[in-house]
Scaffold this motif. Structure first.
Motif, PDB file in Angstrom:
ATOM      1  N   PHE A  75       0.859  -1.191   0.000  1.00  0.00           N
ATOM      2  CA  PHE A  75       0.000   0.000   0.000  1.00  0.00           C
ATOM      3  C   PHE A  75       0.892   1.237   0.000  1.00  0.00           C
ATOM      4  O   PHE A  75       1.799   1.359   0.830  1.00  0.00           O
ATOM      5  N   MET A  76       0.651   2.128  -0.947  1.00  0.00           N
ATOM      6  CA  MET A  76       1.427   3.361  -1.051  1.00  0.00           C
ATOM      7  C   MET A  76       0.865   4.389  -0.069  1.00  0.00           C
ATOM      8  O   MET A  76      -0.305   4.761  -0.156  1.00  0.00           O
ATOM      9  N   THR A  77       1.704   4.825   0.871  1.00  0.00           N
ATOM     10  CA  THR A  77       1.247   5.760   1.912  1.00  0.00           C
ATOM     11  C   THR A  77       2.430   6.530   2.479  1.00  0.00           C
ATOM     12  O   THR A  77       3.519   5.957   2.606  1.00  0.00           O
ATOM     13  N   PRO A  78       2.228   7.804   2.835  1.00  0.00           N
ATOM     14  CA  PRO A  78       3.341   8.529   3.461  1.00  0.00           C
ATOM     15  C   PRO A  78       3.563   8.138   4.931  1.00  0.00           C
ATOM     16  O   PRO A  78       4.459   8.685   5.575  1.00  0.00           O
ATOM     17  N   ASP A  79       2.801   7.168   5.446  1.00  0.00           N
ATOM     18  CA  ASP A  79       2.832   6.835   6.884  1.00  0.00           C
ATOM     19  C   ASP A  79       4.011   6.009   7.379  1.00  0.00           C
ATOM     20  O   ASP A  79       3.983   5.546   8.527  1.00  0.00           O
ATOM     21  N   ILE A 116       4.677   1.455   1.665  1.00  0.00           N
ATOM     22  CA  ILE A 116       5.822   2.196   1.123  1.00  0.00           C
ATOM     23  C   ILE A 116       5.474   3.666   0.966  1.00  0.00           C
ATOM     24  O   ILE A 116       4.421   4.023   0.424  1.00  0.00           O
ATOM     25  N   SER A 117       6.402   4.515   1.440  1.00  0.00           N
ATOM     26  CA  SER A 117       6.349   5.963   1.223  1.00  0.00           C
ATOM     27  C   SER A 117       7.573   6.343   0.410  1.00  0.00           C
ATOM     28  O   SER A 117       8.616   5.706   0.527  1.00  0.00           O
ATOM     29  N   ILE A 118       7.474   7.353  -0.416  1.00  0.00           N
ATOM     30  CA  ILE A 118       8.672   7.790  -1.144  1.00  0.00           C
ATOM     31  C   ILE A 118       9.271   9.069  -0.560  1.00  0.00           C
ATOM     32  O   ILE A 118      10.217   9.620  -1.114  1.00  0.00           O
ATOM     33  N   TYR A 123       6.467  13.970   2.505  1.00  0.00           N
ATOM     34  CA  TYR A 123       5.602  15.011   1.949  1.00  0.00           C
ATOM     35  C   TYR A 123       4.364  14.270   1.479  1.00  0.00           C
ATOM     36  O   TYR A 123       4.399  13.057   1.299  1.00  0.00           O
ATOM     37  N   VAL A 124       3.267  15.000   1.307  1.00  0.00           N
ATOM     38  CA  VAL A 124       2.018  14.318   0.936  1.00  0.00           C
ATOM     39  C   VAL A 124       1.707  14.534  -0.542  1.00  0.00           C
ATOM     40  O   VAL A 124       1.679  15.662  -1.027  1.00  0.00           O
ATOM     41  N   LEU A 125       1.495  13.434  -1.241  1.00  0.00           N
ATOM     42  CA  LEU A 125       1.049  13.478  -2.631  1.00  0.00           C
ATOM     43  C   LEU A 125      -0.462  13.307  -2.642  1.00  0.00           C
ATOM     44  O   LEU A 125      -1.034  12.756  -1.696  1.00  0.00           O
ATOM     45  N   SER A 126      -1.107  13.737  -3.711  1.00  0.00           N
ATOM     46  CA  SER A 126      -2.570  13.626  -3.732  1.00  0.00           C
ATOM     47  C   SER A 126      -3.039  12.195  -3.963  1.00  0.00           C
ATOM     48  O   SER A 126      -4.196  11.881  -3.749  1.00  0.00           O
ATOM     49  N   GLY A 127      -2.141  11.323  -4.383  1.00  0.00           N
ATOM     50  CA  GLY A 127      -2.489   9.914  -4.535  1.00  0.00           C
ATOM     51  C   GLY A 127      -1.234   9.080  -4.609  1.00  0.00           C
ATOM     52  O   GLY A 127      -0.129   9.619  -4.746  1.00  0.00           O
ATOM     53  N   GLY A 128      -1.389   7.776  -4.531  1.00  0.00           N
ATOM     54  CA  GLY A 128      -0.220   6.908  -4.525  1.00  0.00           C
ATOM     55  C   GLY A 128       0.368   6.610  -5.906  1.00  0.00           C
ATOM     56  O   GLY A 128       1.429   5.995  -6.003  1.00  0.00           O
TER      57      GLY A 128
HETATM   58 CL1  6GU Z   1       3.428   6.446  -1.285  1.00  0.00          CL
HETATM   59  N1  6GU Z   1       1.534   8.250  -1.176  1.00  0.00           N
HETATM   60  C1  6GU Z   1       1.089   9.471  -0.946  1.00  0.00           C
HETATM   61  N2  6GU Z   1      -0.213   9.732  -1.110  1.00  0.00           N
HETATM   62  N3  6GU Z   1       1.860  10.473  -0.568  1.00  0.00           N
HETATM   63  C2  6GU Z   1       3.141  10.199  -0.414  1.00  0.00           C
HETATM   64  C3  6GU Z   1       3.693   8.941  -0.632  1.00  0.00           C
HETATM   65  C4  6GU Z   1       2.836   7.966  -1.009  1.00  0.00           C
HETATM   66  N4  6GU Z   1       5.007   8.983  -0.394  1.00  0.00           N
HETATM   67  C5  6GU Z   1       5.257  10.222  -0.034  1.00  0.00           C
HETATM   68  N5  6GU Z   1       4.148  10.969  -0.052  1.00  0.00           N
END
Ligand code: 6GU
Length: 225
Positions: free
Chosen positions: A85-89, A130-132, A135-140
């Motif tokens: 699951f793509m998430t900034p968490d 996984i987070s990249i 910072y927050v992106l509007s979607g994964g």
């Molecule tokens: Cl994986 N998803 C979202 N929504 N924001 C992010 C992210 C992923 N990684 C960094 N910011």
């Protein structure tokens, strides 16, 4: 390697894998990327896949049924080594994580949107988050494209000698050394003499020294690891 990506916005993933090294990886049969539109598993004729969150608060949450139905159906076809699951968490993705994932055969990636997906899907299905970056992106989706590129190029046979990953930044926790091409004299700015002399051992030493210096200056944290 086969990577399936579940997304509510498949358009965002139309082009990232159709060029350059990802294109070649797919043409060579070493990588297959499949984008699956979550709306195919929508719960009603309004194509609904998200709803208000219990307890109140701004932002929609992706409902559990469409995701569970999508994952269940896909799992009938094959067993996934990871459901991501793509998430900034979580702490950020890095080269070590890319190396590890490049050894897997079947990966499923779930892209969420801002408020995310129902927690029960995370608990029941997701094996890795996984987070990249922080910072927050509007979607994964864009993050998923980054991850697929980073792991796809590491699949054995994807890169050739010219593009080899062995000398990438981070592969040994060092940044890559500076590189130069023709002309040897560009508007009076000259290429370091040692690179023109053709002594491979000296070139290798010079590159290593440059890598060390660059890493000390820019990313001293890497040397502590
Ligand atoms: Cl994986 N998803 C979202 N929504 N924001 C992010 C992210 C992923 N990684 C960094 N910011």
């Amino acid at each position: 390697m086969q990577i399936d990506i579940i997304t509510a916005v498949p358009e965002l993933l139309e082009s990232p894998f159709n060029h350059s090294i990802m294109k070649r990886a797919q043409e060579k049969g070493l990588l297959t990327v499949r984008t699956l539109n979550l709306r195919k598993w929508a719960i009603n004729k309004h194509m609904q896949i998200d709803d208000y969150q219990f307890g109140g608060g701004a932002g929609m949450v992706m409902m559990p049924e469409p995701l569970a139905n999508a994952i269940d159906e896909l799992q009938q076809e094959k067993k996934y080594d990871e459901i991501i699951f793509m998430t900034p968490d979580v702490v950020s993705f890095n080269q070590r994580a890319a190396n590890a994932l490049s050894m897997k055969e079947n990966i499923l990636i779930i892209c969420g949107h801002y408020k995310g997906i129902d927690e029960r899907i995370r608990q029941k299905y997701v094996t890795k988050e996984i987070s990249i970056g922080d910072y927050v992106l509007s979607g994964g989706e864009l993050a998923a494209a980054v991850v697929v590129d980073a792991i796809g190029r590491l699949i054995p046979g994807v890169l050739n000698d010219e593009t080899s990953a062995l000398f990438d930044s981070f592969q040994d926790n060092l940044l890559a050394p500076p590189v130069y091409t023709r002309p040897a004299d560009f508007r009076g700015d000259k290429v370091p003499e040692i690179l023109l002399q053709g002594d491979p051992k000296k070139v290798e030493e010079w590159r290593h020294e440059q890598s060390m210096q660059r890493t000390r200056e820019r990313r001293p944290d890497l040397l502590d690891e």
